[in-house]
Design an enzyme around this catalytic site. Structure first.
Site, PDB file in Angstrom:
ATOM      1  N   ARG A  42      11.217 103.960  41.877  1.00 32.48           N
ATOM      2  CA  ARG A  42       9.762 104.149  42.052  1.00 32.48           C
ATOM      3  C   ARG A  42       9.269 105.275  41.139  1.00 32.48           C
ATOM      4  NH1 ARG A  42      11.352 101.906  46.546  1.00 32.48           N
ATOM      5  NH2 ARG A  42       9.934 100.790  47.957  1.00 32.48           N
ATOM      6  N   LYS A  96      18.328 105.285  45.177  1.00 28.25           N
ATOM      7  CA  LYS A  96      17.941 104.237  44.227  1.00 28.25           C
ATOM      8  C   LYS A  96      16.454 103.950  44.333  1.00 28.25           C
ATOM      9  CE  LYS A  96      17.940 100.082  45.612  1.00 28.25           C
ATOM     10  NZ  LYS A  96      18.294  98.763  46.157  1.00 28.25           N
ATOM     11  N   SER A  97      15.972 103.845  45.571  1.00 28.87           N
ATOM     12  CA  SER A  97      14.577 103.436  45.776  1.00 28.87           C
ATOM     13  C   SER A  97      13.608 104.501  45.262  1.00 28.87           C
ATOM     14  CB  SER A  97      14.332 103.164  47.252  1.00 28.87           C
ATOM     15  OG  SER A  97      15.110 102.043  47.646  1.00 28.87           O
ATOM     16  N   GLY A 143      16.797  94.099  42.143  1.00 27.61           N
ATOM     17  CA  GLY A 143      15.621  93.529  42.814  1.00 27.61           C
ATOM     18  C   GLY A 143      14.381  94.372  42.574  1.00 27.61           C
ATOM     19  N   ASP A 196      19.524  97.348  54.972  1.00 25.48           N
ATOM     20  CA  ASP A 196      20.619  97.662  54.042  1.00 25.48           C
ATOM     21  C   ASP A 196      21.790  98.320  54.770  1.00 25.48           C
ATOM     22  OD1 ASP A 196      19.179  96.640  51.947  1.00 25.48           O
ATOM     23  OD2 ASP A 196      18.904  98.550  50.890  1.00 25.48           O
ATOM     24  N   ARG A 201      23.932  88.182  53.302  1.00 21.44           N
ATOM     25  CA  ARG A 201      24.741  89.246  53.901  1.00 21.44           C
ATOM     26  C   ARG A 201      25.215  88.922  55.311  1.00 21.44           C
ATOM     27  NH1 ARG A 201      21.598  94.507  51.215  1.00 21.44           N
ATOM     28  NH2 ARG A 201      22.951  94.536  49.363  1.00 21.44           N
ATOM     29  N   ARG A 229      27.189  96.574  48.843  1.00 15.17           N
ATOM     30  CA  ARG A 229      27.201  97.046  50.243  1.00 15.17           C
ATOM     31  C   ARG A 229      28.300  96.378  51.069  1.00 15.17           C
ATOM     32  NH1 ARG A 229      23.485 100.535  50.000  1.00 15.17           N
ATOM     33  NH2 ARG A 229      21.586 100.144  48.804  1.00 15.17           N
ATOM     34  N   GLN A 248       9.355  94.362  48.657  1.00 17.38           N
ATOM     35  CA  GLN A 248       9.260  94.849  47.277  1.00 17.38           C
ATOM     36  C   GLN A 248       8.075  94.260  46.522  1.00 17.38           C
ATOM     37  OE1 GLN A 248      13.154  94.049  45.657  1.00 17.38           O
ATOM     38  NE2 GLN A 248      14.097  95.791  46.696  1.00 17.38           N
TER      39      GLN A 248
HETATM   40  O1  LIG Z   1      11.771  98.848  47.976  1.00 19.18           O
HETATM   41  C1  LIG Z   1      12.960  99.147  47.905  1.00 19.18           C
HETATM   42  O2  LIG Z   1      13.375 100.106  47.216  1.00 19.18           O
HETATM   43  C2  LIG Z   1      13.932  98.356  48.682  1.00 19.18           C
HETATM   44  C3  LIG Z   1      13.510  97.532  49.699  1.00 19.18           C
HETATM   45  C4  LIG Z   1      14.438  96.739  50.524  1.00 19.18           C
HETATM   46  O3  LIG Z   1      14.337  95.388  50.130  1.00 19.18           O
HETATM   47  P1  LIG Z   1      13.448  94.273  50.921  1.00 19.18           P
HETATM   48  O4  LIG Z   1      12.072  94.778  50.993  1.00 19.18           O
HETATM   49  O5  LIG Z   1      13.617  93.090  50.023  1.00 19.18           O
HETATM   50  O6  LIG Z   1      14.067  94.101  52.274  1.00 19.18           O
HETATM   51  C5  LIG Z   1      15.883  97.190  50.358  1.00 19.18           C
HETATM   52  O7  LIG Z   1      16.748  96.220  50.884  1.00 19.18           O
HETATM   53  C6  LIG Z   1      16.241  97.440  48.908  1.00 19.18           C
HETATM   54  O8  LIG Z   1      17.574  97.877  48.783  1.00 19.18           O
HETATM   55  C7  LIG Z   1      15.360  98.512  48.326  1.00 19.18           C
HETATM   56  C1  LIG Z   2      18.973  94.842  48.457  1.00 18.94           C
HETATM   57  C2  LIG Z   2      19.370  95.790  47.621  1.00 18.94           C
HETATM   58  O1  LIG Z   2      18.947  95.962  46.345  1.00 18.94           O
HETATM   59  P1  LIG Z   2      17.711  95.389  45.511  1.00 18.94           P
HETATM   60  O2  LIG Z   2      16.896  94.509  46.411  1.00 18.94           O
HETATM   61  O3  LIG Z   2      16.969  96.589  45.079  1.00 18.94           O
HETATM   62  O4  LIG Z   2      18.347  94.635  44.392  1.00 18.94           O
HETATM   63  C3  LIG Z   2      20.356  96.804  48.060  1.00 18.94           C
HETATM   64  O5  LIG Z   2      20.545  97.799  47.321  1.00 18.94           O
HETATM   65  O6  LIG Z   2      20.970  96.650  49.117  1.00 18.94           O
END
Ligand SMILES: O=C(O)C1=C[C@@H](OP(=O)(O)O)[C@@H](O)[C@H](O)C1
Ligand SMILES: C=C(OP(=O)(O)O)C(=O)O
Length: 423
Positions: free
Chosen positions: A14, A9-10, A81, A298, A329, A370, A157
């Site tokens: 990106r 996903k990340s 997010g 995560d 969580r 999750r 993020q």
């Molecule tokens: O940059 C990213 O793709 C992510 C950063 C993480 O969040 P945080 O930076 O809020 O911990 C992670 O938990 C999320 O699932 C994806």
């Molecule tokens: C925190 C998560 O997602 P996001 O912050 O990208 O919504 C995740 O996928 O566990």
């Protein structure tokens, strides 16, 4: 057994953003196709970016104009997010007025530090609540760059979003990072920015400088998602099976692959090569340790959900920011473990799980993919574990239940729907 793990996903989100900011047409191969990435793709489309999908969604073609968006748009981020934190900086390097909104779940998540930094850089930003949060409106006529500090204790993020927009600013941007969580995601951001041609210098562990110059289009194959892989690796550890994930190995961009080190501590056998990672369960799980999972938070639920099967308590710490995700969580894990008859203790940034003999229970997923996936792994060993919302997995792995059943047909007690969740 070879697991079929969908794309990261990340990396997908990106790459979508970087391709939208680049000059020319980029191709993303094997992107993740799930609620979060479709939300991101749709959001970019509403910002005027042209995206075409090919070959049953196995290739996404993104045509960028080498600048931020122009005009006016309302952008839905749904539950993602990454969309709420990566897209406003991209909008701020464009010209116009952009409104970002999302689900009730996403509205509850913090955005304040991002709004503050964008304002400090010269955009006009308003947010939904005093503490930040959607809806967020960004009005801008491009950004000059400069030097700013980014408060990063709630989420990494914010910083990733600002970094990715920086090559489209008029002058260099120097970002000082304050109290960074989830650091490996910043390494991922910088690595992908460089692949798309950005000029980035890490002056120190906490100061990053990005120079203007934009991005060039790229052909990129997305790795399998390491956070998602944690469920099948944990499943191997608790069932004594061997699971291999091809395409995830040394050189991965994803910090969450480090979850296999935690499984090694539990007694599993782990082999990582350049091209794959393999985990084999080897007898009872060995507990009796404390582990800081702040950089790979995560995956903390994956460990917590199987921890009752270990022979001694396990304490997971450094995870305060996990209270600010799709659910709180730490609270969600503690509540569900207690429902299964397992003793837990928790504090602001830690949880201890005691050994136990979990009984079946209906897991409260809290619309958090999750939570659903982590407790489904425990369900391979504990009869009667069901989910109140099996469809929550669609945020990152719509085919999760089918893949778990395919890999573990005899042990798997499907996390059967008690009620179809509403998304
Ligand atoms: O940059 C990213 O793709 C992510 C950063 C993480 O969040 P945080 O930076 O809020 O911990 C992670 O938990 C999320 O699932 C994806
Ligand atoms: C925190 C998560 O997602 P996001 O912050 O990208 O919504 C995740 O996928 O566990």
């Amino acid at each position: 057994m070879r697991a079929r793990i969908p794309g990261s996903k990340s990396i997908t989100n990106r790459a979508l953003l970087l391709a939208a900011a680049a000059v020319g047409t980029s191709r993303l191969r094997l992107p993740l196709v799930s609620a979060d990435t479709i939300a991101f793709r749709t959001a970019l489309t509403s910002l005027g970016v042209r995206i075409r999908t090919w070959e049953d969604d196995e290739v996404w073609e993104v045509t960028g104009a080498g600048r931020g968006p122009a005009g006016k748009a309302c952008v839905r981020c749904e539950d993602a997010g990454t969309a709420a934190r990566f897209l406003p900086p991209f909008a701020a390097v464009g010209h116009g007025r952009f409104v970002f909104d999302g689900s009730a779940q996403l509205k509850a998540r913090p955005l304040g530090p991002l709004a503050d930094t964008l304002s400090a850089l010269g955009a006009t930003v308003t947010t939904g609540t005093a503490g930040g949060g959607l809806p967020m409106t960004v009005e801008s006529a491009g950004l000059d760059g400069g030097a700013v500090t980014v408060e990063s204790s709630l989420s990494s993020q914010f910083l990733s979003g600002l970094l990715m927009a920086a090559p489209l600013m008029r002058r260099p941007l120097a970002l000082t990072v304050d109290s960074l969580v989830s650091r490996p995601y910043i390494a991922m951001t910088l690595a992908l920015m460089r692949r798309f041609g950005a000029d980035v210098t890490e002056r120190s562990a906490d100061v990053i400088e990005v120079r203007p110059g934009g991005y060039v289009a790229l052909d990129l194959t997305v790795e399998p998602d390491a956070s998602t892989a944690s469920y099948v690796f944990a499943a191997a550890a608790v069932t004594g099976a061997t699971v291999t994930v091809p395409g995830l190995g040394h050189g991965s961009l994803q910090g969450d692959l480090r979850f296999v080190d935690v499984l090694r501590q539990l007694g599993a056998r782990v082999d990582v090569t350049d091209s794959a990672t393999r985990v084999t369960g080897e007898g009872p799980l060995r507990g009796g340790f404390r582990v800081d999972m702040g950089e790979i938070s995560d995956t903390f639920m994956t460990l917590a959900a199987i921890a009752p099967l270990a022979d001694a308590p396990i304490t997971i710490r450094g995870i305060a920011h996990a209270r600010l995700k799709e659910s709180d969580r730490i609270a969600a894990v503690a509540q569900n473990l207690r429902a299964l008859g397992v003793d837990t203790d928790e504090g602001h940034d830690w949880i201890t799980v005691h050994p136990g003999a979990p009984t079946g229970a209906r897991i409260a997923c809290r619309r958090d993919h999750r939570i659903g996936m982590a407790f489904s792994v425990l369900g391979l060993r504990v009869p009667g574990v069901t989910l109140d919302d099996p469809s929550c997995v669609g945020k990152t792995f719509p085919g999760f239940h089918e893949e778990l059943r395919r890999l573990f047909p005899s042990t798997s007690r499907p996390a059967s729907p008690q009620r179809q969740g509403s998304r």
